[in-house]
Design a protein around this motif. Structure first.
Motif, short mmCIF file in Angstrom:
data_model
loop_
_atom_site.label_atom_id
_atom_site.label_comp_id
_atom_site.label_asym_id
_atom_site.label_seq_id
_atom_site.Cartn_x
_atom_site.Cartn_y
_atom_site.Cartn_z
N THR A 32 -13.91 15.49 -13.75
CA THR A 32 -14.17 15.52 -12.31
C THR A 32 -15.16 14.42 -11.92
O THR A 32 -15.37 14.17 -10.75
CB THR A 32 -14.72 16.89 -11.87
OG1 THR A 32 -15.91 17.15 -12.60
CG2 THR A 32 -13.69 17.99 -12.10
N GLN A 33 -15.81 13.80 -12.92
CA GLN A 33 -16.77 12.72 -12.68
C GLN A 33 -16.16 11.39 -13.09
O GLN A 33 -15.40 11.31 -14.06
CB GLN A 33 -18.05 12.94 -13.48
CG GLN A 33 -18.86 14.14 -13.06
CD GLN A 33 -20.14 14.24 -13.87
OE1 GLN A 33 -20.17 13.96 -15.06
NE2 GLN A 33 -21.22 14.62 -13.20
N SER A 34 -16.54 10.35 -12.38
CA SER A 34 -16.09 9.00 -12.75
C SER A 34 -16.80 8.58 -14.03
O SER A 34 -17.81 9.17 -14.44
CB SER A 34 -16.41 8.01 -11.62
OG SER A 34 -17.82 7.86 -11.49
N LEU A 35 -16.28 7.53 -14.66
CA LEU A 35 -16.95 6.99 -15.85
C LEU A 35 -18.37 6.56 -15.52
O LEU A 35 -19.29 6.76 -16.32
CB LEU A 35 -16.14 5.82 -16.42
CG LEU A 35 -14.81 6.20 -17.07
CD1 LEU A 35 -14.04 4.93 -17.46
CD2 LEU A 35 -15.00 7.09 -18.28
N ARG B 154 -25.26 10.35 -15.93
CA ARG B 154 -25.66 11.68 -16.40
C ARG B 154 -25.97 11.66 -17.91
O ARG B 154 -26.85 12.39 -18.37
CB ARG B 154 -24.57 12.72 -16.13
CG ARG B 154 -24.21 12.89 -14.67
CD ARG B 154 -25.40 13.32 -13.80
NE ARG B 154 -25.09 13.08 -12.39
CZ ARG B 154 -25.71 12.20 -11.62
NH1 ARG B 154 -26.70 11.48 -12.09
NH2 ARG B 154 -25.38 12.03 -10.37
N ARG B 155 -25.27 10.83 -18.66
CA ARG B 155 -25.47 10.76 -20.12
C ARG B 155 -26.87 10.26 -20.46
O ARG B 155 -27.51 10.76 -21.37
CB ARG B 155 -24.42 9.82 -20.72
CG ARG B 155 -24.51 9.64 -22.21
CD ARG B 155 -23.47 8.64 -22.72
NE ARG B 155 -22.14 8.89 -22.19
CZ ARG B 155 -21.43 8.01 -21.48
NH1 ARG B 155 -21.90 6.81 -21.23
NH2 ARG B 155 -20.24 8.33 -21.03
N ARG C 135 -19.95 12.24 -28.01
CA ARG C 135 -21.08 12.90 -28.69
C ARG C 135 -22.38 12.48 -28.01
O ARG C 135 -23.19 11.75 -28.56
CB ARG C 135 -21.04 12.55 -30.17
CG ARG C 135 -19.77 13.08 -30.84
CD ARG C 135 -19.59 12.56 -32.23
NE ARG C 135 -20.64 13.06 -33.12
CZ ARG C 135 -20.82 12.61 -34.36
NH1 ARG C 135 -20.06 11.68 -34.85
NH2 ARG C 135 -21.79 13.10 -35.09
N GLU C 136 -22.57 12.96 -26.80
CA GLU C 136 -23.68 12.51 -25.97
C GLU C 136 -25.06 12.82 -26.54
O GLU C 136 -25.94 11.95 -26.49
CB GLU C 136 -23.52 13.05 -24.54
CG GLU C 136 -22.33 12.45 -23.85
CD GLU C 136 -22.19 12.87 -22.40
OE1 GLU C 136 -23.05 13.64 -21.90
OE2 GLU C 136 -21.24 12.41 -21.76
N ILE D 169 -29.85 8.22 -30.70
CA ILE D 169 -29.79 6.84 -31.18
C ILE D 169 -30.45 5.89 -30.19
O ILE D 169 -31.23 5.02 -30.57
CB ILE D 169 -28.33 6.44 -31.49
CG1 ILE D 169 -27.82 7.25 -32.69
CG2 ILE D 169 -28.20 4.95 -31.73
CD1 ILE D 169 -26.32 7.17 -32.90
N VAL D 170 -30.16 6.06 -28.91
CA VAL D 170 -30.78 5.21 -27.89
C VAL D 170 -32.29 5.42 -27.86
O VAL D 170 -33.06 4.47 -27.76
CB VAL D 170 -30.15 5.46 -26.49
CG1 VAL D 170 -30.95 4.77 -25.40
CG2 VAL D 170 -28.70 4.98 -26.47
#
Length: 196
Positions: free
Chosen positions: A33-36, A42-43, A117-118, A124-125
């Motif tokens: 329902t969300q765009s990329l 959000r990620r 795998r958010e 990692i970020v």
């Protein structure tokens, strides 16, 4: 302070006929329902609030970007004078951030990636940004290749430098841009090469 720069200037040619100039891939709601773009925001938001995100796009997409990211401060939406791909896009964003905050540490993100795998991605970020802040270095993330892709660049892993919160950080031995198929197959066979 940490910032995210989200590159959202694509023109929609790769997913035609679904995407168009007025509705490029990053604004599509592919399987969600969300765009990329919304998913990208959000990620990363658990690490970096929307107030410290800069989105770089073209003039034609400004209104759409505001619809997809309503909380984005107006001064954080940068428009490229000309579309020139990743390097100039990041140079523009880096210059704006340098002027605002000389100690800025930035994460460069594409608005059109699918990352399933958010939580792992954020770990990692987080480790990469910690190292970048501590040592004033550039960090690039690599993805273990699953087939010999010729349209991607490859990072050759060097020596282990450190581990932060369990995430291993290696030196980059080399970067190979879009190799021919024979070379891409050799990278997979040898190991130690990652998609850039």
């Amino acid at each position: 302070m940490r910032y995210a720069v989200i590159m959202a200037g694509g023109t929609g040619t790769r997913f035609w006929p679904e995407s168009r100039k007025a509705l490029p891939k990053q604004l599509l709601r592919l399987g969600s329902t969300q765009s990329l773009l919304e998913r990208t925001v959000r990620r990363i938001e658990p690490l970096i609030p929307v107030e410290r995100m800069l989105l770089v796009t073209g003039d034609a997409l400004v209104d759409c970007i505001h619809e997809h990211v309503p909380g984005l401060p107006a001064q954080n939406l940068l428009t490229e004078p000309l579309r020139r791909n990743t390097g100039p896009c990041m140079a523009l964003a880096a210059k704006v951030l340098l002027d605002r905050d000389p100690d800025a540490v930035l994460a460069a993100l594409s608005a059109d990636h699918l990352i399933q795998r958010e939580p792992l991605f954020r770990e990692i970020v987080d480790a990469a940004m910690t190292m970048a802040a501590e040592r004033d270095v550039l960090i690039t993330l690599g993805i273990t290749p699953s087939y010999p892709e010729t349209g991607y660049g490859y990072i050759e892993k060097g020596n282990l430098k450190t581990a932060i919160n369990g995430e291993k950080i290696y030196a980059v031995k080399s970067v190979r841009e879009k190799p021919p198929l024979k070379q891409a197959k050799a990278f997979l066979k040898k190991g130690g090469f990652y998609w850039n």
